[in-house]
Write a protein that holds these residues in place. Structure first.
Motif, PDB file in Angstrom:
ATOM      1  N   LEU A  61       0.815  -1.220   0.000  1.00 56.86           N
ATOM      2  CA  LEU A  61       0.000   0.000   0.000  1.00 56.86           C
ATOM      3  C   LEU A  61       0.846   1.266   0.000  1.00 56.86           C
ATOM      4  N   ARG A  62       1.968   1.240   0.774  1.00 58.21           N
ATOM      5  CA  ARG A  62       2.755   2.456   0.961  1.00 58.21           C
ATOM      6  C   ARG A  62       4.198   2.060   1.245  1.00 58.21           C
ATOM      7  N   GLY A  63       5.136   2.841   0.734  1.00 56.38           N
ATOM      8  CA  GLY A  63       6.547   2.610   1.002  1.00 56.38           C
ATOM      9  C   GLY A  63       7.122   1.489   0.162  1.00 56.38           C
ATOM     10  N   GLN A  64       8.148   0.838   0.708  1.00 56.45           N
ATOM     11  CA  GLN A  64       8.812  -0.265   0.012  1.00 56.45           C
ATOM     12  C   GLN A  64       9.294  -1.284   1.037  1.00 56.45           C
ATOM     13  N   MET A  65       9.490  -2.521   0.583  1.00 55.21           N
ATOM     14  CA  MET A  65      10.031  -3.565   1.449  1.00 55.21           C
ATOM     15  C   MET A  65      10.997  -4.426   0.658  1.00 55.21           C
ATOM     16  N   ARG A  66      11.981  -4.924   1.372  1.00 55.07           N
ATOM     17  CA  ARG A  66      12.904  -5.921   0.829  1.00 55.07           C
ATOM     18  C   ARG A  66      12.565  -7.227   1.544  1.00 55.07           C
ATOM     19  N   ILE A  67      12.347  -8.290   0.772  1.00 63.61           N
ATOM     20  CA  ILE A  67      12.044  -9.594   1.345  1.00 63.61           C
ATOM     21  C   ILE A  67      13.236 -10.506   1.075  1.00 63.61           C
ATOM     22  N   ARG A  68      13.778 -11.085   2.122  1.00 56.42           N
ATOM     23  CA  ARG A  68      14.841 -12.089   1.995  1.00 56.42           C
ATOM     24  C   ARG A  68      14.215 -13.436   2.340  1.00 56.42           C
ATOM     25  N   TRP A  69      14.506 -14.458   1.535  1.00 54.32           N
ATOM     26  CA  TRP A  69      13.945 -15.768   1.807  1.00 54.32           C
ATOM     27  C   TRP A  69      14.905 -16.867   1.376  1.00 54.32           C
ATOM     28  N   GLY A  70      14.600 -18.059   1.838  1.00 59.57           N
ATOM     29  CA  GLY A  70      15.412 -19.226   1.539  1.00 59.57           C
ATOM     30  C   GLY A  70      16.026 -19.801   2.803  1.00 59.57           C
ATOM     31  N   GLU A  71      16.649 -20.942   2.668  1.00 61.21           N
ATOM     32  CA  GLU A  71      17.247 -21.640   3.815  1.00 61.21           C
ATOM     33  C   GLU A  71      18.221 -20.752   4.576  1.00 61.21           C
ATOM     34  N   ARG A  72      19.025 -19.974   3.870  1.00 56.71           N
ATOM     35  CA  ARG A  72      19.991 -19.048   4.489  1.00 56.71           C
ATOM     36  C   ARG A  72      19.630 -17.585   4.179  1.00 56.71           C
ATOM     37  N   ASN A  97      12.555  -2.958   5.842  1.00 58.36           N
ATOM     38  CA  ASN A  97      12.174  -1.663   5.287  1.00 58.36           C
ATOM     39  C   ASN A  97      13.470  -0.876   5.053  1.00 58.36           C
ATOM     40  N   PRO A  98      13.892  -0.711   3.792  1.00 58.91           N
ATOM     41  CA  PRO A  98      15.159  -0.031   3.523  1.00 58.91           C
ATOM     42  C   PRO A  98      15.104   1.486   3.690  1.00 58.91           C
ATOM     43  N   SER A  99      13.910   2.053   3.842  1.00 59.02           N
ATOM     44  CA  SER A  99      13.789   3.502   3.973  1.00 59.02           C
ATOM     45  C   SER A  99      14.117   3.944   5.400  1.00 59.02           C
ATOM     46  N   ALA A 100      14.848   5.022   5.515  1.00 57.85           N
ATOM     47  CA  ALA A 100      15.165   5.590   6.833  1.00 57.85           C
ATOM     48  C   ALA A 100      14.060   6.519   7.329  1.00 57.85           C
ATOM     49  N   THR A 101      13.111   6.862   6.446  1.00 58.36           N
ATOM     50  CA  THR A 101      12.119   7.870   6.813  1.00 58.36           C
ATOM     51  C   THR A 101      10.665   7.443   6.627  1.00 58.36           C
ATOM     52  N   GLU A 102      10.378   6.460   5.784  1.00 58.98           N
ATOM     53  CA  GLU A 102       8.984   6.129   5.466  1.00 58.98           C
ATOM     54  C   GLU A 102       8.631   4.716   5.909  1.00 58.98           C
ATOM     55  N   ASP A 103       7.535   4.586   6.663  1.00 61.05           N
ATOM     56  CA  ASP A 103       7.031   3.270   7.028  1.00 61.05           C
ATOM     57  C   ASP A 103       6.521   2.545   5.788  1.00 61.05           C
ATOM     58  N   ALA A 104       6.584   1.234   5.813  1.00 60.83           N
ATOM     59  CA  ALA A 104       5.974   0.397   4.773  1.00 60.83           C
ATOM     60  C   ALA A 104       4.635  -0.093   5.312  1.00 60.83           C
ATOM     61  N   GLU A 105       3.614  -0.065   4.478  1.00 59.19           N
ATOM     62  CA  GLU A 105       2.295  -0.550   4.878  1.00 59.19           C
ATOM     63  C   GLU A 105       1.803  -1.507   3.803  1.00 59.19           C
ATOM     64  N   TYR A 106       1.221  -2.639   4.238  1.00 53.18           N
ATOM     65  CA  TYR A 106       0.833  -3.665   3.280  1.00 53.18           C
ATOM     66  C   TYR A 106      -0.337  -4.479   3.812  1.00 53.18           C
ATOM     67  N   VAL A 107      -1.058  -5.103   2.894  1.00 53.07           N
ATOM     68  CA  VAL A 107      -2.160  -5.995   3.218  1.00 53.07           C
ATOM     69  C   VAL A 107      -1.668  -7.423   3.042  1.00 53.07           C
ATOM     70  N   VAL A 108      -2.026  -8.301   3.974  1.00 54.94           N
ATOM     71  CA  VAL A 108      -1.706  -9.720   3.871  1.00 54.94           C
ATOM     72  C   VAL A 108      -3.004 -10.509   3.890  1.00 54.94           C
ATOM     73  N   ALA A 109      -3.109 -11.491   2.994  1.00 57.49           N
ATOM     74  CA  ALA A 109      -4.227 -12.434   2.987  1.00 57.49           C
ATOM     75  C   ALA A 109      -3.656 -13.843   3.087  1.00 57.49           C
ATOM     76  N   ARG A 110      -4.329 -14.694   3.874  1.00 56.29           N
ATOM     77  CA  ARG A 110      -3.882 -16.078   4.049  1.00 56.29           C
ATOM     78  C   ARG A 110      -5.083 -17.018   4.040  1.00 56.29           C
ATOM     79  N   ASP A 111      -4.822 -18.254   3.666  1.00 58.77           N
ATOM     80  CA  ASP A 111      -5.871 -19.268   3.718  1.00 58.77           C
ATOM     81  C   ASP A 111      -5.849 -19.986   5.066  1.00 58.77           C
ATOM     82  N   SER A 112      -5.786 -19.194   6.114  1.00 60.38           N
ATOM     83  CA  SER A 112      -5.806 -19.659   7.503  1.00 60.38           C
ATOM     84  C   SER A 112      -6.463 -18.557   8.322  1.00 60.38           C
TER      85      SER A 112
END
Length: 125
Positions: A61-72, A97-112
């Motif tokens: 929704l707002r800002g940016q995010m970096r996602i790291r994933w995997g075994e390591r 969140n790589p930004s020093a000034t802006e929060d990241a905002e996001y919606v998550v949906a799950r099948d749980s």
């Protein structure tokens, strides 16, 4: 039917992000669905975690995010406003969140109907 309004006080989730209002078993009695709005403060990162028994989808929704994933946590993807991300069950990941000034905002949906997050203390940061 039940309307969930955004006047819920923010609350920290066990994995280190800030939750807001949500559709879940706790708020509606949902049996198979979770949808919530989350915030990752500027410069913050979640703790390494995975979701054990559900798929997840994220919409920025707002800002940016970096996602790291995997075994390591060796894989990286950057998300910007309007991007969507699919996460399979048991995929260890960290939100940054790589930004020093802006929060990241996001919606998550799950099948749980619940949060279903499992922290991974052995994953590198």
């Amino acid at each position: 039917m039940k309307v969930i309004r955004p006047n819920v006080p923010p609350h920290e989730e066990p994995r280190g992000v800030v939750g807001g209002h949500e559709v879940s078993r706790a708020t509606t009695g949902s049996e198979n669905l979770f949808m919530g709005i989350f915030r990752l403060p500027a410069g913050a990162a979640s703790r390494p975690h995975y979701h054990a028994n559900c798929e997840s989808a994220c919409y920025m929704l707002r800002g940016q995010m970096r996602i790291r994933w995997g075994e390591r946590l060796e894989n990286v993807v950057e998300l910007e406003v309007g991007d969507m991300l699919w996460v399979p069950p048991h995929e260890t990941h960290v939100l940054e969140n790589p930004s020093a000034t802006e929060d990241a905002e996001y919606v998550v949906a799950r099948d749980s109907p619940t949060e279903d997050a499992v922290e991974v203390p052995w994953a590198p940061r």
